[in-house]
Write an enzyme that holds these catalytic residues in place. Structure first.
Site, PDB file in Angstrom:
ATOM      1  N   GLN A  78      38.407  40.555  19.980  1.00  0.00           N
ATOM      2  CA  GLN A  78      39.467  39.070  19.025  1.00  0.00           C
ATOM      3  C   GLN A  78      39.893  39.654  17.569  1.00  0.00           C
ATOM      4  O   GLN A  78      38.790  40.831  17.476  1.00  0.00           O
ATOM      5  CB  GLN A  78      38.998  38.215  20.306  1.00  0.00           C
ATOM      6  CG  GLN A  78      38.946  37.843  21.145  1.00  0.00           C
ATOM      7  CD  GLN A  78      38.084  38.460  23.048  1.00  0.00           C
ATOM      8  OE1 GLN A  78      37.339  38.303  22.357  1.00  0.00           O
ATOM      9  NE2 GLN A  78      38.533  38.664  23.442  1.00  0.00           N
ATOM     10  N   GLY A  90      40.739  43.701  25.066  1.00  0.00           N
ATOM     11  CA  GLY A  90      41.318  44.904  25.662  1.00  0.00           C
ATOM     12  C   GLY A  90      41.471  45.842  24.793  1.00  0.00           C
ATOM     13  O   GLY A  90      42.293  45.843  23.868  1.00  0.00           O
ATOM     14  N   HIS A  91      40.115  47.382  24.780  1.00  0.00           N
ATOM     15  CA  HIS A  91      40.451  48.133  23.856  1.00  0.00           C
ATOM     16  C   HIS A  91      41.263  49.417  24.732  1.00  0.00           C
ATOM     17  O   HIS A  91      40.880  50.338  25.683  1.00  0.00           O
ATOM     18  CB  HIS A  91      38.560  48.511  23.177  1.00  0.00           C
ATOM     19  CG  HIS A  91      38.577  47.446  22.161  1.00  0.00           C
ATOM     20  ND1 HIS A  91      37.083  47.090  22.131  1.00  0.00           N
ATOM     21  CD2 HIS A  91      38.541  46.082  21.887  1.00  0.00           C
ATOM     22  CE1 HIS A  91      36.789  46.489  21.131  1.00  0.00           C
ATOM     23  NE2 HIS A  91      38.012  45.455  21.503  1.00  0.00           N
ATOM     24  N   LYS A 117      41.347  47.812  17.150  1.00  0.00           N
ATOM     25  CA  LYS A 117      40.294  48.174  17.068  1.00  0.00           C
ATOM     26  C   LYS A 117      39.231  49.487  17.930  1.00  0.00           C
ATOM     27  O   LYS A 117      38.522  49.995  17.831  1.00  0.00           O
ATOM     28  CB  LYS A 117      39.207  46.897  17.206  1.00  0.00           C
ATOM     29  CG  LYS A 117      39.261  45.964  16.132  1.00  0.00           C
ATOM     30  CD  LYS A 117      38.090  44.709  17.241  1.00  0.00           C
ATOM     31  CE  LYS A 117      39.232  43.765  18.082  1.00  0.00           C
ATOM     32  NZ  LYS A 117      40.050  43.359  18.159  1.00  0.00           N
ATOM     33  N   ASP A 145      44.118  42.288  18.759  1.00  0.00           N
ATOM     34  CA  ASP A 145      44.522  43.398  19.076  1.00  0.00           C
ATOM     35  C   ASP A 145      44.985  44.883  17.469  1.00  0.00           C
ATOM     36  O   ASP A 145      46.340  44.456  17.566  1.00  0.00           O
ATOM     37  CB  ASP A 145      46.261  43.395  19.492  1.00  0.00           C
ATOM     38  CG  ASP A 145      45.868  42.188  20.770  1.00  0.00           C
ATOM     39  OD1 ASP A 145      45.457  42.450  21.364  1.00  0.00           O
ATOM     40  OD2 ASP A 145      46.584  41.504  20.539  1.00  0.00           O
TER      41      ASP A 145
HETATM   42  P1  IMP Z   1      40.676  33.254  26.063  1.00  0.00           P
HETATM   43  O1  IMP Z   1      39.860  33.924  24.960  1.00  0.00           O
HETATM   44  O2  IMP Z   1      41.232  33.715  26.938  1.00  0.00           O
HETATM   45  O3  IMP Z   1      40.209  31.821  26.216  1.00  0.00           O
HETATM   46  O4  IMP Z   1      42.515  32.800  25.435  1.00  0.00           O
HETATM   47  C1  IMP Z   1      42.178  32.337  24.266  1.00  0.00           C
HETATM   48  C2  IMP Z   1      43.241  32.738  22.941  1.00  0.00           C
HETATM   49  O5  IMP Z   1      42.672  33.892  22.610  1.00  0.00           O
HETATM   50  C3  IMP Z   1      44.466  33.091  23.578  1.00  0.00           C
HETATM   51  O6  IMP Z   1      45.832  32.699  22.469  1.00  0.00           O
HETATM   52  C4  IMP Z   1      44.318  34.303  23.615  1.00  0.00           C
HETATM   53  O7  IMP Z   1      45.701  35.151  23.706  1.00  0.00           O
HETATM   54  C5  IMP Z   1      43.719  35.178  22.762  1.00  0.00           C
HETATM   55  N1  IMP Z   1      42.412  36.334  22.896  1.00  0.00           N
HETATM   56  C6  IMP Z   1      42.094  36.649  23.888  1.00  0.00           C
HETATM   57  N2  IMP Z   1      41.321  37.588  23.903  1.00  0.00           N
HETATM   58  C7  IMP Z   1      42.369  38.209  23.106  1.00  0.00           C
HETATM   59  C8  IMP Z   1      42.188  40.183  22.918  1.00  0.00           C
HETATM   60  O8  IMP Z   1      41.707  40.840  23.155  1.00  0.00           O
HETATM   61  N3  IMP Z   1      43.367  40.113  22.239  1.00  0.00           N
HETATM   62  C9  IMP Z   1      43.955  39.443  21.310  1.00  0.00           C
HETATM   63  N4  IMP Z   1      44.297  37.541  21.862  1.00  0.00           N
HETATM   64  C10 IMP Z   1      43.312  37.647  22.543  1.00  0.00           C
END
Ligand code: IMP
Length: 422
Positions: free
Chosen positions: A220, A39-40, A15, A12
């Site tokens: 991420q 989520g971009h 990007k 977040d």
């Molecule tokens: P997962 O990727 O759904 O397995 O989540 C694992 C961790 O990564 C959690 O803390 C999510 O909140 C975090 N996470 C996954 N994708 C994003 C993103 O695009 N932005 C921020 N945090 C993310």
């Protein structure tokens, strides 16, 4: 110049905006890891658009937009995202999807939810099945986009895997889902996606040989990297530079420049240590000012001061050439801005970033207070437009991290971006 854009915090970082700003100069934009957990947010013709798996290159018809094999794909979600993009008037003829991208299957999402609700240590995942899908890749039982295009193959491969998951759900006391309808939907989605399916490694290698400009779009952030992040509170892919190579099939020789994105403060969604987190009213204010709510899940983000110990670590592990500093305008009203320059624990003070979550959980940040500028930055377009206090704040970050600040974002719009001459 082939460029990698990576988030340097916990995701977040903005990007979406940074990549959208840069993408116009590239012939190819490639996503290489993650899935629809990302989520971009970008603005297209004045409308807010949130991309989850589609690369930002889709907004530029002359640009090849690649979803490479490092990305895990939920076909129904991707079809919906493509339909939404078409509703915006985009043809998406420029989209290529790797035949070797692993599939996120219905039981992956179910398992993500079951684990989140039952395990001793919640991760706070996006519950999209990302982790279980990557587990199947490592476990050597994954299904791929290419399998979806051959009905017999898909049916033959999914049956034993469904059986495997049924046993697992049974052991947890959960009913398994009937997959008949989902299998039909997946097969239909496969036919919908078929015109885009390609050998993206070959496409990318050809682009490299032809000296096309390639932008590698990270998702991420580095502190969520499965190997280098705040384990176990991480996502299940390599969000750092290594993911570019395993996720595309290109070599390090294909990368000329690494741009790291960082907010001027810090946020985190989900569980896990966050030394500079602000749990009081100032944190709430910053969340509102920065509109810090998840683009994918809508969850309120945890917010805190910029952590330079963590940022320097991220700069070093990725070989960052320049920083793209985002959301600087969110700090406009503050009279004092803090940045963490060391961590303290019972053994003393250090600028080392601890490799595991429990060690990071024990540290207290040591802050340096810098004067706020108390001036609206949204209309600034050049470095010279910025007040001296902003420039010293930026110089402080550069000196501490060893990376120059090449771009500064002072608002959501594309033109609210300042390029700092090198
Ligand atoms: P997962 O990727 O759904 O397995 O989540 C694992 C961790 O990564 C959690 O803390 C999510 O909140 C975090 N996470 C996954 N994708 C994003 C993103 O695009 N932005 C921020 N945090 C993310």
């Amino acid at each position: 110049m082939n460029t990698v854009v990576l988030g340097l915090q916990w995701g977040d970082e903005g990007k979406g905006k940074a990549i959208d700003y840069l993408a116009g100069a590239f012939d190819v934009v490639a996503r290489f890891q993650g899935g629809h957990n990302a989520g971009h947010t970008v603005y297209y013709q004045g409308r807010k658009v949130v991309l989850h798996v589609l690369p930002s290159g889709i907004f530029y018809p002359a640009c090849l937009a690649v979803i490479a094999h490092g990305v895990v794909v939920q076909p129904l979600q991707l079809v919906e995202e493509i339909r939404n993009a078409r509703a915006l008037g985009l043809t998406l003829q420029n989209l290529a999807l790797s035949e070797n991208a692993p599939l996120i299957l219905p039981f992956h999402q179910q398992l993500d939810v079951v684990f989140e609700d039952s395990r001793y240590q919640r991760i706070g995942t996006t519950r999209r099945g990302i982790g279980p899908a990557y587990e199947d890749v490592i476990g050597r039982r994954a299904l791929f986009v290419g399998d979806l295009l051959q009905e017999n193959v898909f049916r033959a491969k999914i049956a034993p895997l469904a059986e495997y998951y049924n046993r697992l759900f049974g052991a947890y006391g959960h009913a398994s889902e009937n997959l008949d309808q989902a299998i039909e939907q997946y097969l239909q989605a496969g036919q919908f996606l078929k015109p885009h399916v390609a050998d993206t490694t070959r496409l990318l290698q050809r682009s490299f040989v032809e000296k096309k400009n390639i932008l590698f779009e990270g998702a991420q952030g580095s502190l969520l990297d499965i190997n280098l992040g705040t384990y176990p509170f991480v996502t299940s892919s390599n969000t750092t530079i290594a993911g570019v190579f395993s996720g595309t099939g290109l070599s390090p020789k294909a990368v000329d420049r690494v741009i790291g994105i960082s907010k001027a403060y810090a946020t985190r969604v989900g569980e896990g240590p966050f030394p500079t987190e602000l749990k009081d009213d100032s944190g709430r204010d910053l969340r509102e000012r920065g509109n810090e709510y998840g683009a994918t899940t809508g969850r309120p983000r945890r917010v805190g001061w910029l952590d330079l110990v963590a940022l320097k670590h991220a700069v070093q592990i990725n070989g960052v050439d320049s920083l793209f500093l985002t959301k600087l305008d969110v700090l406009d009203d503050l009279s004092e801005i803090r940045v963490a320059t060391a961590y303290e624990d019972e053994s003393g003070s250090s600028d080392r970033f601890p490799p595991h979550a429990d060690a990071l959980d024990r540290v207290r940040p040591v802050y340096q207070a810098l004067p706020g500028w108390r001036q609206a930055l949204g209309a600034s377009r050049r470095l010279g437009d910025l007040p001296a206090k902003v420039r010293s704040y930026i110089a402080f970050i550069e000196e501490f991290t060893g990376a120059r600040v090449g771009h500064i974002s002072v608002g959501g719009e594309r033109e609210q971006t300042i390029e700092v001459p090198g």
